[in-house]
Design a protein around this motif. Structure first.
Motif, PDB file in Angstrom:
ATOM      1  N   GLU A 278       3.502   6.130  13.981  1.00  0.00           N
ATOM      2  CA  GLU A 278       4.182   7.354  14.397  1.00  0.00           C
ATOM      3  C   GLU A 278       4.198   8.416  13.299  1.00  0.00           C
ATOM      4  O   GLU A 278       4.307   9.607  13.580  1.00  0.00           O
ATOM      5  CB  GLU A 278       5.617   7.046  14.833  1.00  0.00           C
ATOM      6  N   ASN A 279       4.067   7.978  12.052  1.00  0.00           N
ATOM      7  CA  ASN A 279       4.049   8.925  10.946  1.00  0.00           C
ATOM      8  C   ASN A 279       2.649   9.185  10.404  1.00  0.00           C
ATOM      9  O   ASN A 279       2.497   9.875   9.389  1.00  0.00           O
ATOM     10  CB  ASN A 279       4.966   8.424   9.827  1.00  0.00           C
ATOM     11  N   ASN A 280       1.633   8.630  11.075  1.00  0.00           N
ATOM     12  CA  ASN A 280       0.227   8.861  10.718  1.00  0.00           C
ATOM     13  C   ASN A 280      -0.027   8.582   9.235  1.00  0.00           C
ATOM     14  O   ASN A 280      -0.618   9.383   8.513  1.00  0.00           O
ATOM     15  CB  ASN A 280      -0.182  10.299  11.057  1.00  0.00           C
ATOM     16  N   LEU A 281       0.425   7.418   8.782  1.00  0.00           N
ATOM     17  CA  LEU A 281       0.283   7.055   7.381  1.00  0.00           C
ATOM     18  C   LEU A 281      -1.114   6.508   7.100  1.00  0.00           C
ATOM     19  O   LEU A 281      -1.805   6.013   7.990  1.00  0.00           O
ATOM     20  CB  LEU A 281       1.322   6.009   6.997  1.00  0.00           C
ATOM     21  N   THR A 282      -1.496   6.579   5.856  1.00  0.00           N
ATOM     22  CA  THR A 282      -2.704   5.906   5.384  1.00  0.00           C
ATOM     23  C   THR A 282      -2.380   4.509   4.901  1.00  0.00           C
ATOM     24  O   THR A 282      -3.127   3.562   5.141  1.00  0.00           O
ATOM     25  CB  THR A 282      -3.360   6.706   4.243  1.00  0.00           C
ATOM     26  N   LEU A 283      -1.230   4.367   4.227  1.00  0.00           N
ATOM     27  CA  LEU A 283      -0.850   3.076   3.644  1.00  0.00           C
ATOM     28  C   LEU A 283       0.661   2.923   3.689  1.00  0.00           C
ATOM     29  O   LEU A 283       1.408   3.827   3.310  1.00  0.00           O
ATOM     30  CB  LEU A 283      -1.333   3.003   2.190  1.00  0.00           C
ATOM     31  N   LEU A 284       1.104   1.770   4.163  1.00  0.00           N
ATOM     32  CA  LEU A 284       2.501   1.356   4.119  1.00  0.00           C
ATOM     33  C   LEU A 284       2.537   0.087   3.275  1.00  0.00           C
ATOM     34  O   LEU A 284       1.983  -0.940   3.677  1.00  0.00           O
ATOM     35  CB  LEU A 284       3.032   1.110   5.533  1.00  0.00           C
ATOM     36  N   TYR A 285       3.163   0.152   2.106  1.00  0.00           N
ATOM     37  CA  TYR A 285       3.032  -0.940   1.142  1.00  0.00           C
ATOM     38  C   TYR A 285       4.376  -1.616   0.877  1.00  0.00           C
ATOM     39  O   TYR A 285       5.446  -1.034   1.060  1.00  0.00           O
ATOM     40  CB  TYR A 285       2.428  -0.427  -0.168  1.00  0.00           C
ATOM     41  N   SER A 286       4.302  -2.851   0.397  1.00  0.00           N
ATOM     42  CA  SER A 286       5.508  -3.654   0.182  1.00  0.00           C
ATOM     43  C   SER A 286       6.057  -3.555  -1.222  1.00  0.00           C
ATOM     44  O   SER A 286       7.263  -3.754  -1.430  1.00  0.00           O
ATOM     45  CB  SER A 286       5.216  -5.128   0.493  1.00  0.00           C
ATOM     46  N   GLY A 287       5.198  -3.271  -2.205  1.00  0.00           N
ATOM     47  CA  GLY A 287       5.680  -3.273  -3.576  1.00  0.00           C
ATOM     48  C   GLY A 287       4.887  -2.363  -4.492  1.00  0.00           C
ATOM     49  O   GLY A 287       3.665  -2.235  -4.349  1.00  0.00           O
ATOM     50  N   TRP A 288       5.587  -1.747  -5.441  1.00  0.00           N
ATOM     51  CA  TRP A 288       4.995  -0.903  -6.480  1.00  0.00           C
ATOM     52  C   TRP A 288       6.022  -0.753  -7.582  1.00  0.00           C
ATOM     53  O   TRP A 288       7.208  -0.630  -7.285  1.00  0.00           O
ATOM     54  CB  TRP A 288       4.628   0.468  -5.908  1.00  0.00           C
ATOM     55  N   PRO A 289       5.626  -0.760  -8.846  1.00  0.00           N
ATOM     56  CA  PRO A 289       4.266  -1.001  -9.343  1.00  0.00           C
ATOM     57  C   PRO A 289       3.976  -2.498  -9.417  1.00  0.00           C
ATOM     58  O   PRO A 289       4.884  -3.294  -9.657  1.00  0.00           O
ATOM     59  CB  PRO A 289       4.299  -0.386 -10.727  1.00  0.00           C
ATOM     60  N   TYR A 290       2.732  -2.853  -9.253  1.00  0.00           N
ATOM     61  CA  TYR A 290       2.342  -4.255  -9.296  1.00  0.00           C
ATOM     62  C   TYR A 290       1.063  -4.373 -10.125  1.00  0.00           C
ATOM     63  O   TYR A 290      -0.009  -4.667  -9.617  1.00  0.00           O
ATOM     64  CB  TYR A 290       2.117  -4.776  -7.876  1.00  0.00           C
ATOM     65  N   GLY A 291       1.221  -4.094 -11.400  1.00  0.00           N
ATOM     66  CA  GLY A 291       0.072  -4.066 -12.298  1.00  0.00           C
ATOM     67  C   GLY A 291      -0.376  -2.631 -12.552  1.00  0.00           C
ATOM     68  O   GLY A 291       0.008  -1.703 -11.843  1.00  0.00           O
ATOM     69  N   LYS A 292      -1.191  -2.449 -13.571  1.00  0.00           N
ATOM     70  CA  LYS A 292      -1.678  -1.124 -13.932  1.00  0.00           C
ATOM     71  C   LYS A 292      -3.169  -1.181 -14.243  1.00  0.00           C
ATOM     72  O   LYS A 292      -3.717  -2.235 -14.584  1.00  0.00           O
ATOM     73  CB  LYS A 292      -0.896  -0.576 -15.118  1.00  0.00           C
ATOM     74  N   PHE A 293      -3.809  -0.039 -14.125  1.00  0.00           N
ATOM     75  CA  PHE A 293      -5.266   0.011 -14.218  1.00  0.00           C
ATOM     76  C   PHE A 293      -5.662   1.222 -15.041  1.00  0.00           C
ATOM     77  O   PHE A 293      -5.207   2.336 -14.784  1.00  0.00           O
ATOM     78  CB  PHE A 293      -5.859   0.100 -12.802  1.00  0.00           C
ATOM     79  N   LYS A 294      -6.530   0.985 -15.997  1.00  0.00           N
ATOM     80  CA  LYS A 294      -7.038   2.064 -16.834  1.00  0.00           C
ATOM     81  C   LYS A 294      -8.481   1.744 -17.189  1.00  0.00           C
ATOM     82  O   LYS A 294      -8.744   0.851 -17.990  1.00  0.00           O
ATOM     83  CB  LYS A 294      -6.182   2.206 -18.103  1.00  0.00           C
ATOM     84  N   ASP A 295      -9.406   2.443 -16.553  1.00  0.00           N
ATOM     85  CA  ASP A 295     -10.817   2.128 -16.730  1.00  0.00           C
ATOM     86  C   ASP A 295     -11.633   3.424 -16.750  1.00  0.00           C
ATOM     87  O   ASP A 295     -11.716   4.125 -15.732  1.00  0.00           O
ATOM     88  CB  ASP A 295     -11.296   1.219 -15.593  1.00  0.00           C
ATOM     89  N   PRO A 296     -12.237   3.775 -17.875  1.00  0.00           N
ATOM     90  CA  PRO A 296     -13.014   5.024 -17.971  1.00  0.00           C
ATOM     91  C   PRO A 296     -14.164   5.096 -16.967  1.00  0.00           C
ATOM     92  O   PRO A 296     -14.476   6.181 -16.458  1.00  0.00           O
ATOM     93  CB  PRO A 296     -13.541   4.997 -19.409  1.00  0.00           C
TER      94      PRO A 296
END
Length: 449
Positions: A278-296
Motif C-alpha cells: 500500500e505504500n509502494n515500498l522498495t524494501l521493508l527490513y527487520s533490522g539496521w544497522p547489521y554490519g558495515k561495508f566500505k569498499d573502493p
C-alpha cells in the motif's frame, strides 16, 4: 458556636462524603482499571488511571507514541488519517484472521495481494527438518490464512520424499523446491584456468592437485576475515545477484524473505505485506544497522552505473532508511551500514530494473563465489539507489518503527532487537512460545516429539 464555624464544618463533611463515595466507586469496580482522558482531548489518547498514577511520565510517552504513529506511518489501507479510523467495508478477497490477545479474541482483516511469494534457501535436503519448522511457524502465524506461494531454493536437488514432506506441512499453500543453478562441476568447468587457480588458492588447494572442490570446501578471500564453505559463498552470490531473475520467481512481484533457521514467536496481528504494497515500498527490513561495508571497488562501480555514489546510510527517527550521496569537493565518510539479511520484503520489479541488474552483475563480477560481496549490502545499496532515482519520498522502511512486531527470532534475537532475546535451542523455543500461542501445539507439535 459561631456561624462561620458551622459553615466550615458543613463543607468538610460534604468533602469527606464525596471522597468516600469516590473510593467506594473505585473498589466496587472489582479492581478493574478505568480509562480517562487527561488533558489530551485533541489527540483522543486513552490512558489507564493505574498506569498514570504509578508512572506520571507514561502520559508523555503515550502522547509521543501516538503522535509518531499518526504522523509518520501510513495506515494499512494507505490512509494517512489517525489510527482511530472508521471500519472499512469488507471487500472481495479479504481474509478474517483471528488474533488472540491476553484478554480477549478479536479479528484483524488481512487483504490477500497478488504476486506475493515467501522465499527461503538451503544447501540440500538434509536441511528439510529446519525448513519444516520455519514453515510451520510462519504458516501458523500468517500463511495458513493468506495461502501465499512458497519457494524453497536449494543448491543440491532434493529427493521426492523431502519435497513431499514440506509440501504436506505447508498445505494448502503451494510449495516449490527450486534448484538455484547448475551443479558445482559445471560451474567450475566454466571458469578460466586463472579463475580456477585463484579459487583453489582461496580454498587452500593450491598445492593439492588431487583434491576436488566441493560445496563443503572452506575458503577465504583476501582482505576478509570470513572463512566459510563454498556453499555459503555461493548463497551470498546467488542472493546478491542471481535470485532476482530466477525462473522460479518470475510470476511474482513481492518477495518475503525468511531465513530457513528463523522461528516465529506469535500470531501476526499486523500484515507486513499491506504496509509494503500500500505504500509502494522498495524494501521493508527487520533490522539496521547489521554490519558495515566500505569498499573502493564498489564505490567506483556505483559511479560507473548510476553516475553517483552512495557514501553512507542512515535511519531517521521515523524508521526510514536513506542514503547520502558522495559529493565532489566535500569530505563525507564512506561507510554504508547495511540491513539484516535474515528477513526482509522486497519489490522484485524494482530490483529487476536494468540499471540495478547491471550494477549487481558488476558488484559480484570480479570473481566467482565471493562471500564479501553478499546479499545484505546488495539489497541495501539497490534499495537506497532506487529511492534516490525515484525521488518520491521514503521507500525503505523499518518494520518495528512502523508498528510491525512480527517476533521473528534469529541469532537469539526477536526482530533484530538486541534487547529482546529469544531461546537458542529449538525445543526450548517451542516450549516457551506454545504456552502463549493457541493452536501451536496442534499445528507444529509433531515436529518436536
Amino acid at each position: 458556636m459561631s456561624e462561620g464555624f458551622r459553615i466550615r464544618t458543613a463543607i468538610i463533611v460534604a468533602l469527606c462524603g464525596l471522597v468516600s463515595y469516590s473510593i467506594f466507586f473505585i473498589f466496587s469496580s472489582g479492581g478493574h482499571s478505568f480509562s480517562t482522558n487527561i488533558g489530551l482531548l485533541s489527540d483522543n489518547v486513552n490512558l489507564s488511571s493505574e498506569e498514570f498514577l504509578l508512572d506520571p511520565s507514561s502520559l508523555k510517552k503515550k502522547e509521543t507514541d501516538y503522535k509518531q504513529t499518526n504522523v509518520h506511518s501510513k495506515s494499512l489501507v494507505n490512509d494517512t488519517a489517525a489510527v482511530y479510523q472508521e471500519e472499512k467495508p469488507v471487500v472481495e478477497n479479504e481474509i478474517h484472521t483471528p488474533v488472540t490477545s491476553s484478554t480477549n479474541q478479536t479479528f484483524t482483516k488481512f487483504k490477500r495481494y497478488d504476486g506475493v511469494v515467501i522465499v527461503t534457501k538451503v544447501l540440500w535436503d538434509k536441511d528439510v527438518k529446519t525448513v519444516c519448522e520455519m514453515l510451520c511457524y510462519i504458516s501458523h502465524a500468517y500463511n495458513d490464512e493468506m495461502k501465499y506461494d512458497i519457494v524453497v531454493f536449494t543448491t543440491i536437488p532434493w529427493s521426492e520424499e523431502s519435497i513431499a514432506k514440506v509440501q504436506k506441512l505447508a498445505a494448502p499453500a503451494k510449495v516449490t523446491v527450486a534448484v538455484e543453478g547448475p551443479p558445482l562441476e559445471e560451474q567450475l568447468a566454466a571458469l578460466s584456468k586463472k579463475e580456477l587457480a585463484m579459487l583453489r588458492n582461496r580454498c587452500f588447494m593450491k598445492d593439492k592437485p588431487n583434491e576436488t572442490l566441493t560445496w563443503q570446501s572452506y575458503c577465504i578471500e583476501e582482505d576478509s576475515r570470513h572463512m566459510v564453505n563454498l556453499g555459503y559463498c555461493w548463497q551470498a552470490e546467488f542472493r546478491a545477484y542471481h535470485i532476482w531473475t530466477h525462473e522460479a520467481l518470475k510470476p511474482y512481484k513481492y518477495m518475503m524473505w525468511v531465513d530457513s533457521d528463523c522461528r516465529i514467536g506469535k500470531k501476526w496481528d499486523q500484515d507486513p505485506m499491506a504496509v509494503m504494497i500500500e505504500n509502494n515500498l522498495t524494501l521493508l527490513y527487520s533490522g539496521w544497522p547489521y554490519g558495515k561495508f566500505k569498499d573502493p571497488k564498489t564505490r567506483n562501480k556505483m559511479k560507473e552505473i548510476y553516475n553517483k555514489t552512495l557514501c553512507y546510510s542512515k535511519q531517521n527517527e521515523n524508521g526510514e532508511l536513506y542514503g547520502r550521496m558522495c559529493e565532489s569537493g566535500q569530505i563525507i565518510p564512506y561507510l554504508i551500514r547495511q540491513v539484516a539479511g535474515s528477513h526482509h520484503i522486497t519489490n522484485l520489479d524494482h530490483y529487476r530494473k536494468d540499471i540495478h541488474q547491471r550494477f549487481l552483475k558488476s558488484f559480484v563480477g570480479d570473481y566467482r563465489f565471493s562471500r564479501k560481496y553478499d546479499d545484505q549490502i546488495a539489497v541495501t545499496i539497490v534499495a537506497l539507489m532506487e529511492q534516490e532515482l525515484r525521488q518520491e519520498g521514503p521507500t525503505v522502511w523499518h518494520e518495528r518503527s512502523k508498528n510491525l512486531t512480527l517476533k521473528i527470532a534469529h541469532h537469539r534475537m526477536f526482530d533484530v532487537q538486541g534487547s529482546e532475546r529469544s531461546p537458542a535451542h529449538r525445543e526450548v523455543f517451542f516450549e516457551k512460545v506454545k504456552s502463549e500461542w493457541p493452536g501451536l501445539e496442534e499445528r507444529c507439535g509433531a515436529l518436536f516429539p
